[in-house]
Design a protein around this motif. Sequence first.
Motif, PDB file in Angstrom:
ATOM      1  N   GLU A  81       0.836  -1.182   0.000  1.00 38.72           N
ATOM      2  CA  GLU A  81       0.000   0.000   0.000  1.00 38.72           C
ATOM      3  C   GLU A  81       0.884   1.250   0.000  1.00 38.72           C
ATOM      4  O   GLU A  81       1.803   1.346   0.794  1.00 38.72           O
ATOM      5  N   LEU A  82       0.614   2.180  -0.879  1.00 41.30           N
ATOM      6  CA  LEU A  82       1.412   3.410  -0.890  1.00 41.30           C
ATOM      7  C   LEU A  82       0.663   4.549  -0.188  1.00 41.30           C
ATOM      8  O   LEU A  82       1.257   5.336   0.540  1.00 41.30           O
ATOM      9  N   ILE A  83      -0.658   4.587  -0.438  1.00 41.20           N
ATOM     10  CA  ILE A  83      -1.436   5.685   0.141  1.00 41.20           C
ATOM     11  C   ILE A  83      -2.651   5.136   0.877  1.00 41.20           C
ATOM     12  O   ILE A  83      -3.287   4.183   0.424  1.00 41.20           O
ATOM     13  N   ARG A  84      -2.935   5.730   2.025  1.00 48.74           N
ATOM     14  CA  ARG A  84      -4.140   5.353   2.747  1.00 48.74           C
ATOM     15  C   ARG A  84      -4.784   6.604   3.332  1.00 48.74           C
ATOM     16  O   ARG A  84      -4.157   7.354   4.073  1.00 48.74           O
ATOM     17  N   ILE A 129      -3.846  10.982   6.494  1.00 55.20           N
ATOM     18  CA  ILE A 129      -3.364  10.610   5.165  1.00 55.20           C
ATOM     19  C   ILE A 129      -1.961  10.044   5.343  1.00 55.20           C
ATOM     20  O   ILE A 129      -1.051  10.766   5.751  1.00 55.20           O
ATOM     21  N   ILE A 130      -1.838   8.741   5.097  1.00 50.67           N
ATOM     22  CA  ILE A 130      -0.517   8.119   5.220  1.00 50.67           C
ATOM     23  C   ILE A 130       0.012   7.866   3.820  1.00 50.67           C
ATOM     24  O   ILE A 130      -0.633   7.208   3.017  1.00 50.67           O
ATOM     25  N   VAL A 182       1.040  12.617   6.264  1.00 46.29           N
ATOM     26  CA  VAL A 182       1.057  13.887   5.536  1.00 46.29           C
ATOM     27  C   VAL A 182       0.262  14.969   6.258  1.00 46.29           C
ATOM     28  O   VAL A 182       0.641  16.135   6.281  1.00 46.29           O
ATOM     29  N   ALA A 183      -0.821  14.565   6.901  1.00 47.30           N
ATOM     30  CA  ALA A 183      -1.681  15.531   7.573  1.00 47.30           C
ATOM     31  C   ALA A 183      -0.955  16.238   8.715  1.00 47.30           C
ATOM     32  O   ALA A 183      -1.218  17.395   9.006  1.00 47.30           O
ATOM     33  N   LYS A 206      10.319  17.538   2.154  1.00 49.69           N
ATOM     34  CA  LYS A 206      10.717  16.126   2.157  1.00 49.69           C
ATOM     35  C   LYS A 206       9.702  15.254   1.437  1.00 49.69           C
ATOM     36  O   LYS A 206      10.066  14.302   0.753  1.00 49.69           O
ATOM     37  N   LEU A 207       8.419  15.594   1.650  1.00 53.46           N
ATOM     38  CA  LEU A 207       7.357  14.878   0.947  1.00 53.46           C
ATOM     39  C   LEU A 207       7.450  15.157  -0.556  1.00 53.46           C
ATOM     40  O   LEU A 207       7.369  14.250  -1.384  1.00 53.46           O
ATOM     41  N   ARG A 208       7.620  16.438  -0.892  1.00 49.11           N
ATOM     42  CA  ARG A 208       7.615  16.848  -2.303  1.00 49.11           C
ATOM     43  C   ARG A 208       8.726  16.184  -3.108  1.00 49.11           C
ATOM     44  O   ARG A 208       8.594  15.985  -4.310  1.00 49.11           O
TER      45      ARG A 208
END
Lengths: 235, 299
Positions: free
Chosen positions: A2-5, A61-62, A68-69, A78-80
């Motif tokens: 899973e990449l996004i949850r 939001i993982i 991310v939240a 770092k996210l970008r």
Amino acid sequence: MELIRLKDVTKQYKNGVTAIYDMNLKIKKGDFVFVIGGSGSGKSTLIKMLYREEKPTRGEIILGGLNVAKLRNRKVYKLRRKLGIVFQDYRLLPKSTVYENVAFALEVIGTKGDVIKMKTLQALELVGLKGKIRNYPDQLSGGEQQRVAIARAIVNNPRLLLCDEPTGNLDPTMSMEIMKVLEDINKTLGTTIIMATHDKEIVNKMKKRVVVLKEGRLISDYEKGTYAKEAANSF
Amino acid sequence: MKFFRMLFRSIRDAFKSVFRNFSLSMASISCITITLIIVAVSLIASLNVDHFTEVIKQDVTMVVFIENDATESDLAKVKSAIERLDNIEEITFKSKEESKQEMMDSDEIFKQTMGEWDIKDNPLRDSYLVKVTKLEKIDSTVEEIKKIDKVAVVSYGEGTVEQLVGTFSIIEKIAYGIVIALVIVTVFLIINTIKLTIFSRKREISIMRLVGASNFSIKLPFVIEGMVLGLLGSILPVLGLTYGYVAFYNYFKGNLFSPLIQLIKPEPFIFYVAGVIILLGIIVGTIGSYHAVRRYLKV
Ligand SMILES: Nc1ncnc2c1ncn2[C@@H]1O[C@H](COP(=O)(O)OP(=O)(O)OP(=O)(O)O)[C@@H](O)[C@H]1O
Ligand SMILES: [Mg+2]
């Protein structure tokens, strides 16, 4: 994997408009997902929350293990660096060449000169623009400009590519070219792609996963779905 | 390594930006230049005044002549009375015989006439040679000494010296005021210049954010741009002051109006002043750009 949850995500803007209601969503690594829905249904809002341009009002939001939240403004970069983003309006630097536009993404994060050159040329080759590296954006067609933007988005090998109506300004032929490029990226690099779109043709042809939003709610989620099925009830 | 790559990039961007908005940059640079020229001139003047008052101080001696009927104990009383004053650096006694000898040594005619005088005939007076600590207060010290019993006359440098020093200290204060006002104006001009560059590069900044440039690396080029403006603004003042001061020094052959007023030797003096001017330019530029970035480049 899973990449996004997304867990119970709600987004209310400061003016009181609620753009996303209690959304739950999982996206696997390597997936290609269309997000469709009428104007104002919350597609852009969802994408913006994924790259932390907007913060959800509630919920989690993982993304690749990162919450991310909860990410602080200072740490957003770092996210970008882990994702690429493409918009309808390309967002290129008009006074820079194709090559410079793509290399820019690596330069500003402090990549070494020879690595910049190698990766930039690779990315431009992947989108089929190696022959136009010295052109300026205004010397390119819309489709070519969008391919430059895609090259810039993937040049740092992100795990996730977010596209908000990337074909919105393009005619059907050019749109299909873009879709070929995206599919190629998804297949050869294994990059997960989330694409918000209005374009029926594309969704029908690609036969990918389709997530349908309506007035901020996720109303259906199809593996290999098509737009046609949804057209009747979601618009 | 990564840090130096970012730094190099920022410096390159800053220079590019300065030349891209050249007319705007020119306004800031001119303002810095004017400010620094005034600072340079004031600095050189005040350091020179300090320098030569220091030199003069060592030379200005007042001579306190004692009345002829003073006894040994009167002399001692005068001495201790002078010593009790607070502006006294040094006091030495010079008897009338010593004075006579000095005069005879200095001139052939004196030698002939004075040679015939007996100790009792000597019409000269015993005296104390007094040096003061604070030259600008010499007038009041003289007044105090005159009041002491058995003091006949007090003579000292004509008062021009401390007038000069007084005038310079007023000019210095005015110069400080002007410099402070100019620095404030300059800082505002720089804030405005950097603000406009930030606005003109909105698109670039937003793309930098999208692709994951850190806040520090987004802000750095703009802060450095202020430094560059300051640096460029200091070129003219530094050249002017270096060549100007050397020419000035040579023209007056190291002394101004009188041998008493010695100018500071150009080397290494001008290099220190040049260093201060460049540093000040960079500091003023950085303050301006830092404020602009904080105010107009929100993250
Ligand atoms: N920055 C904002 N501030 C306030 N409300 C907003 C903001 N952005 C979007 N909205 C509102 O949130 C809702 C969802 O907007 P969003 O842009 O996510 O829709 P969308 O699905 O992308 O629409 P479109 O297909 O037209 O691009 C809309 O009602 C919109 O007016
Ligand atoms: Mg939208």
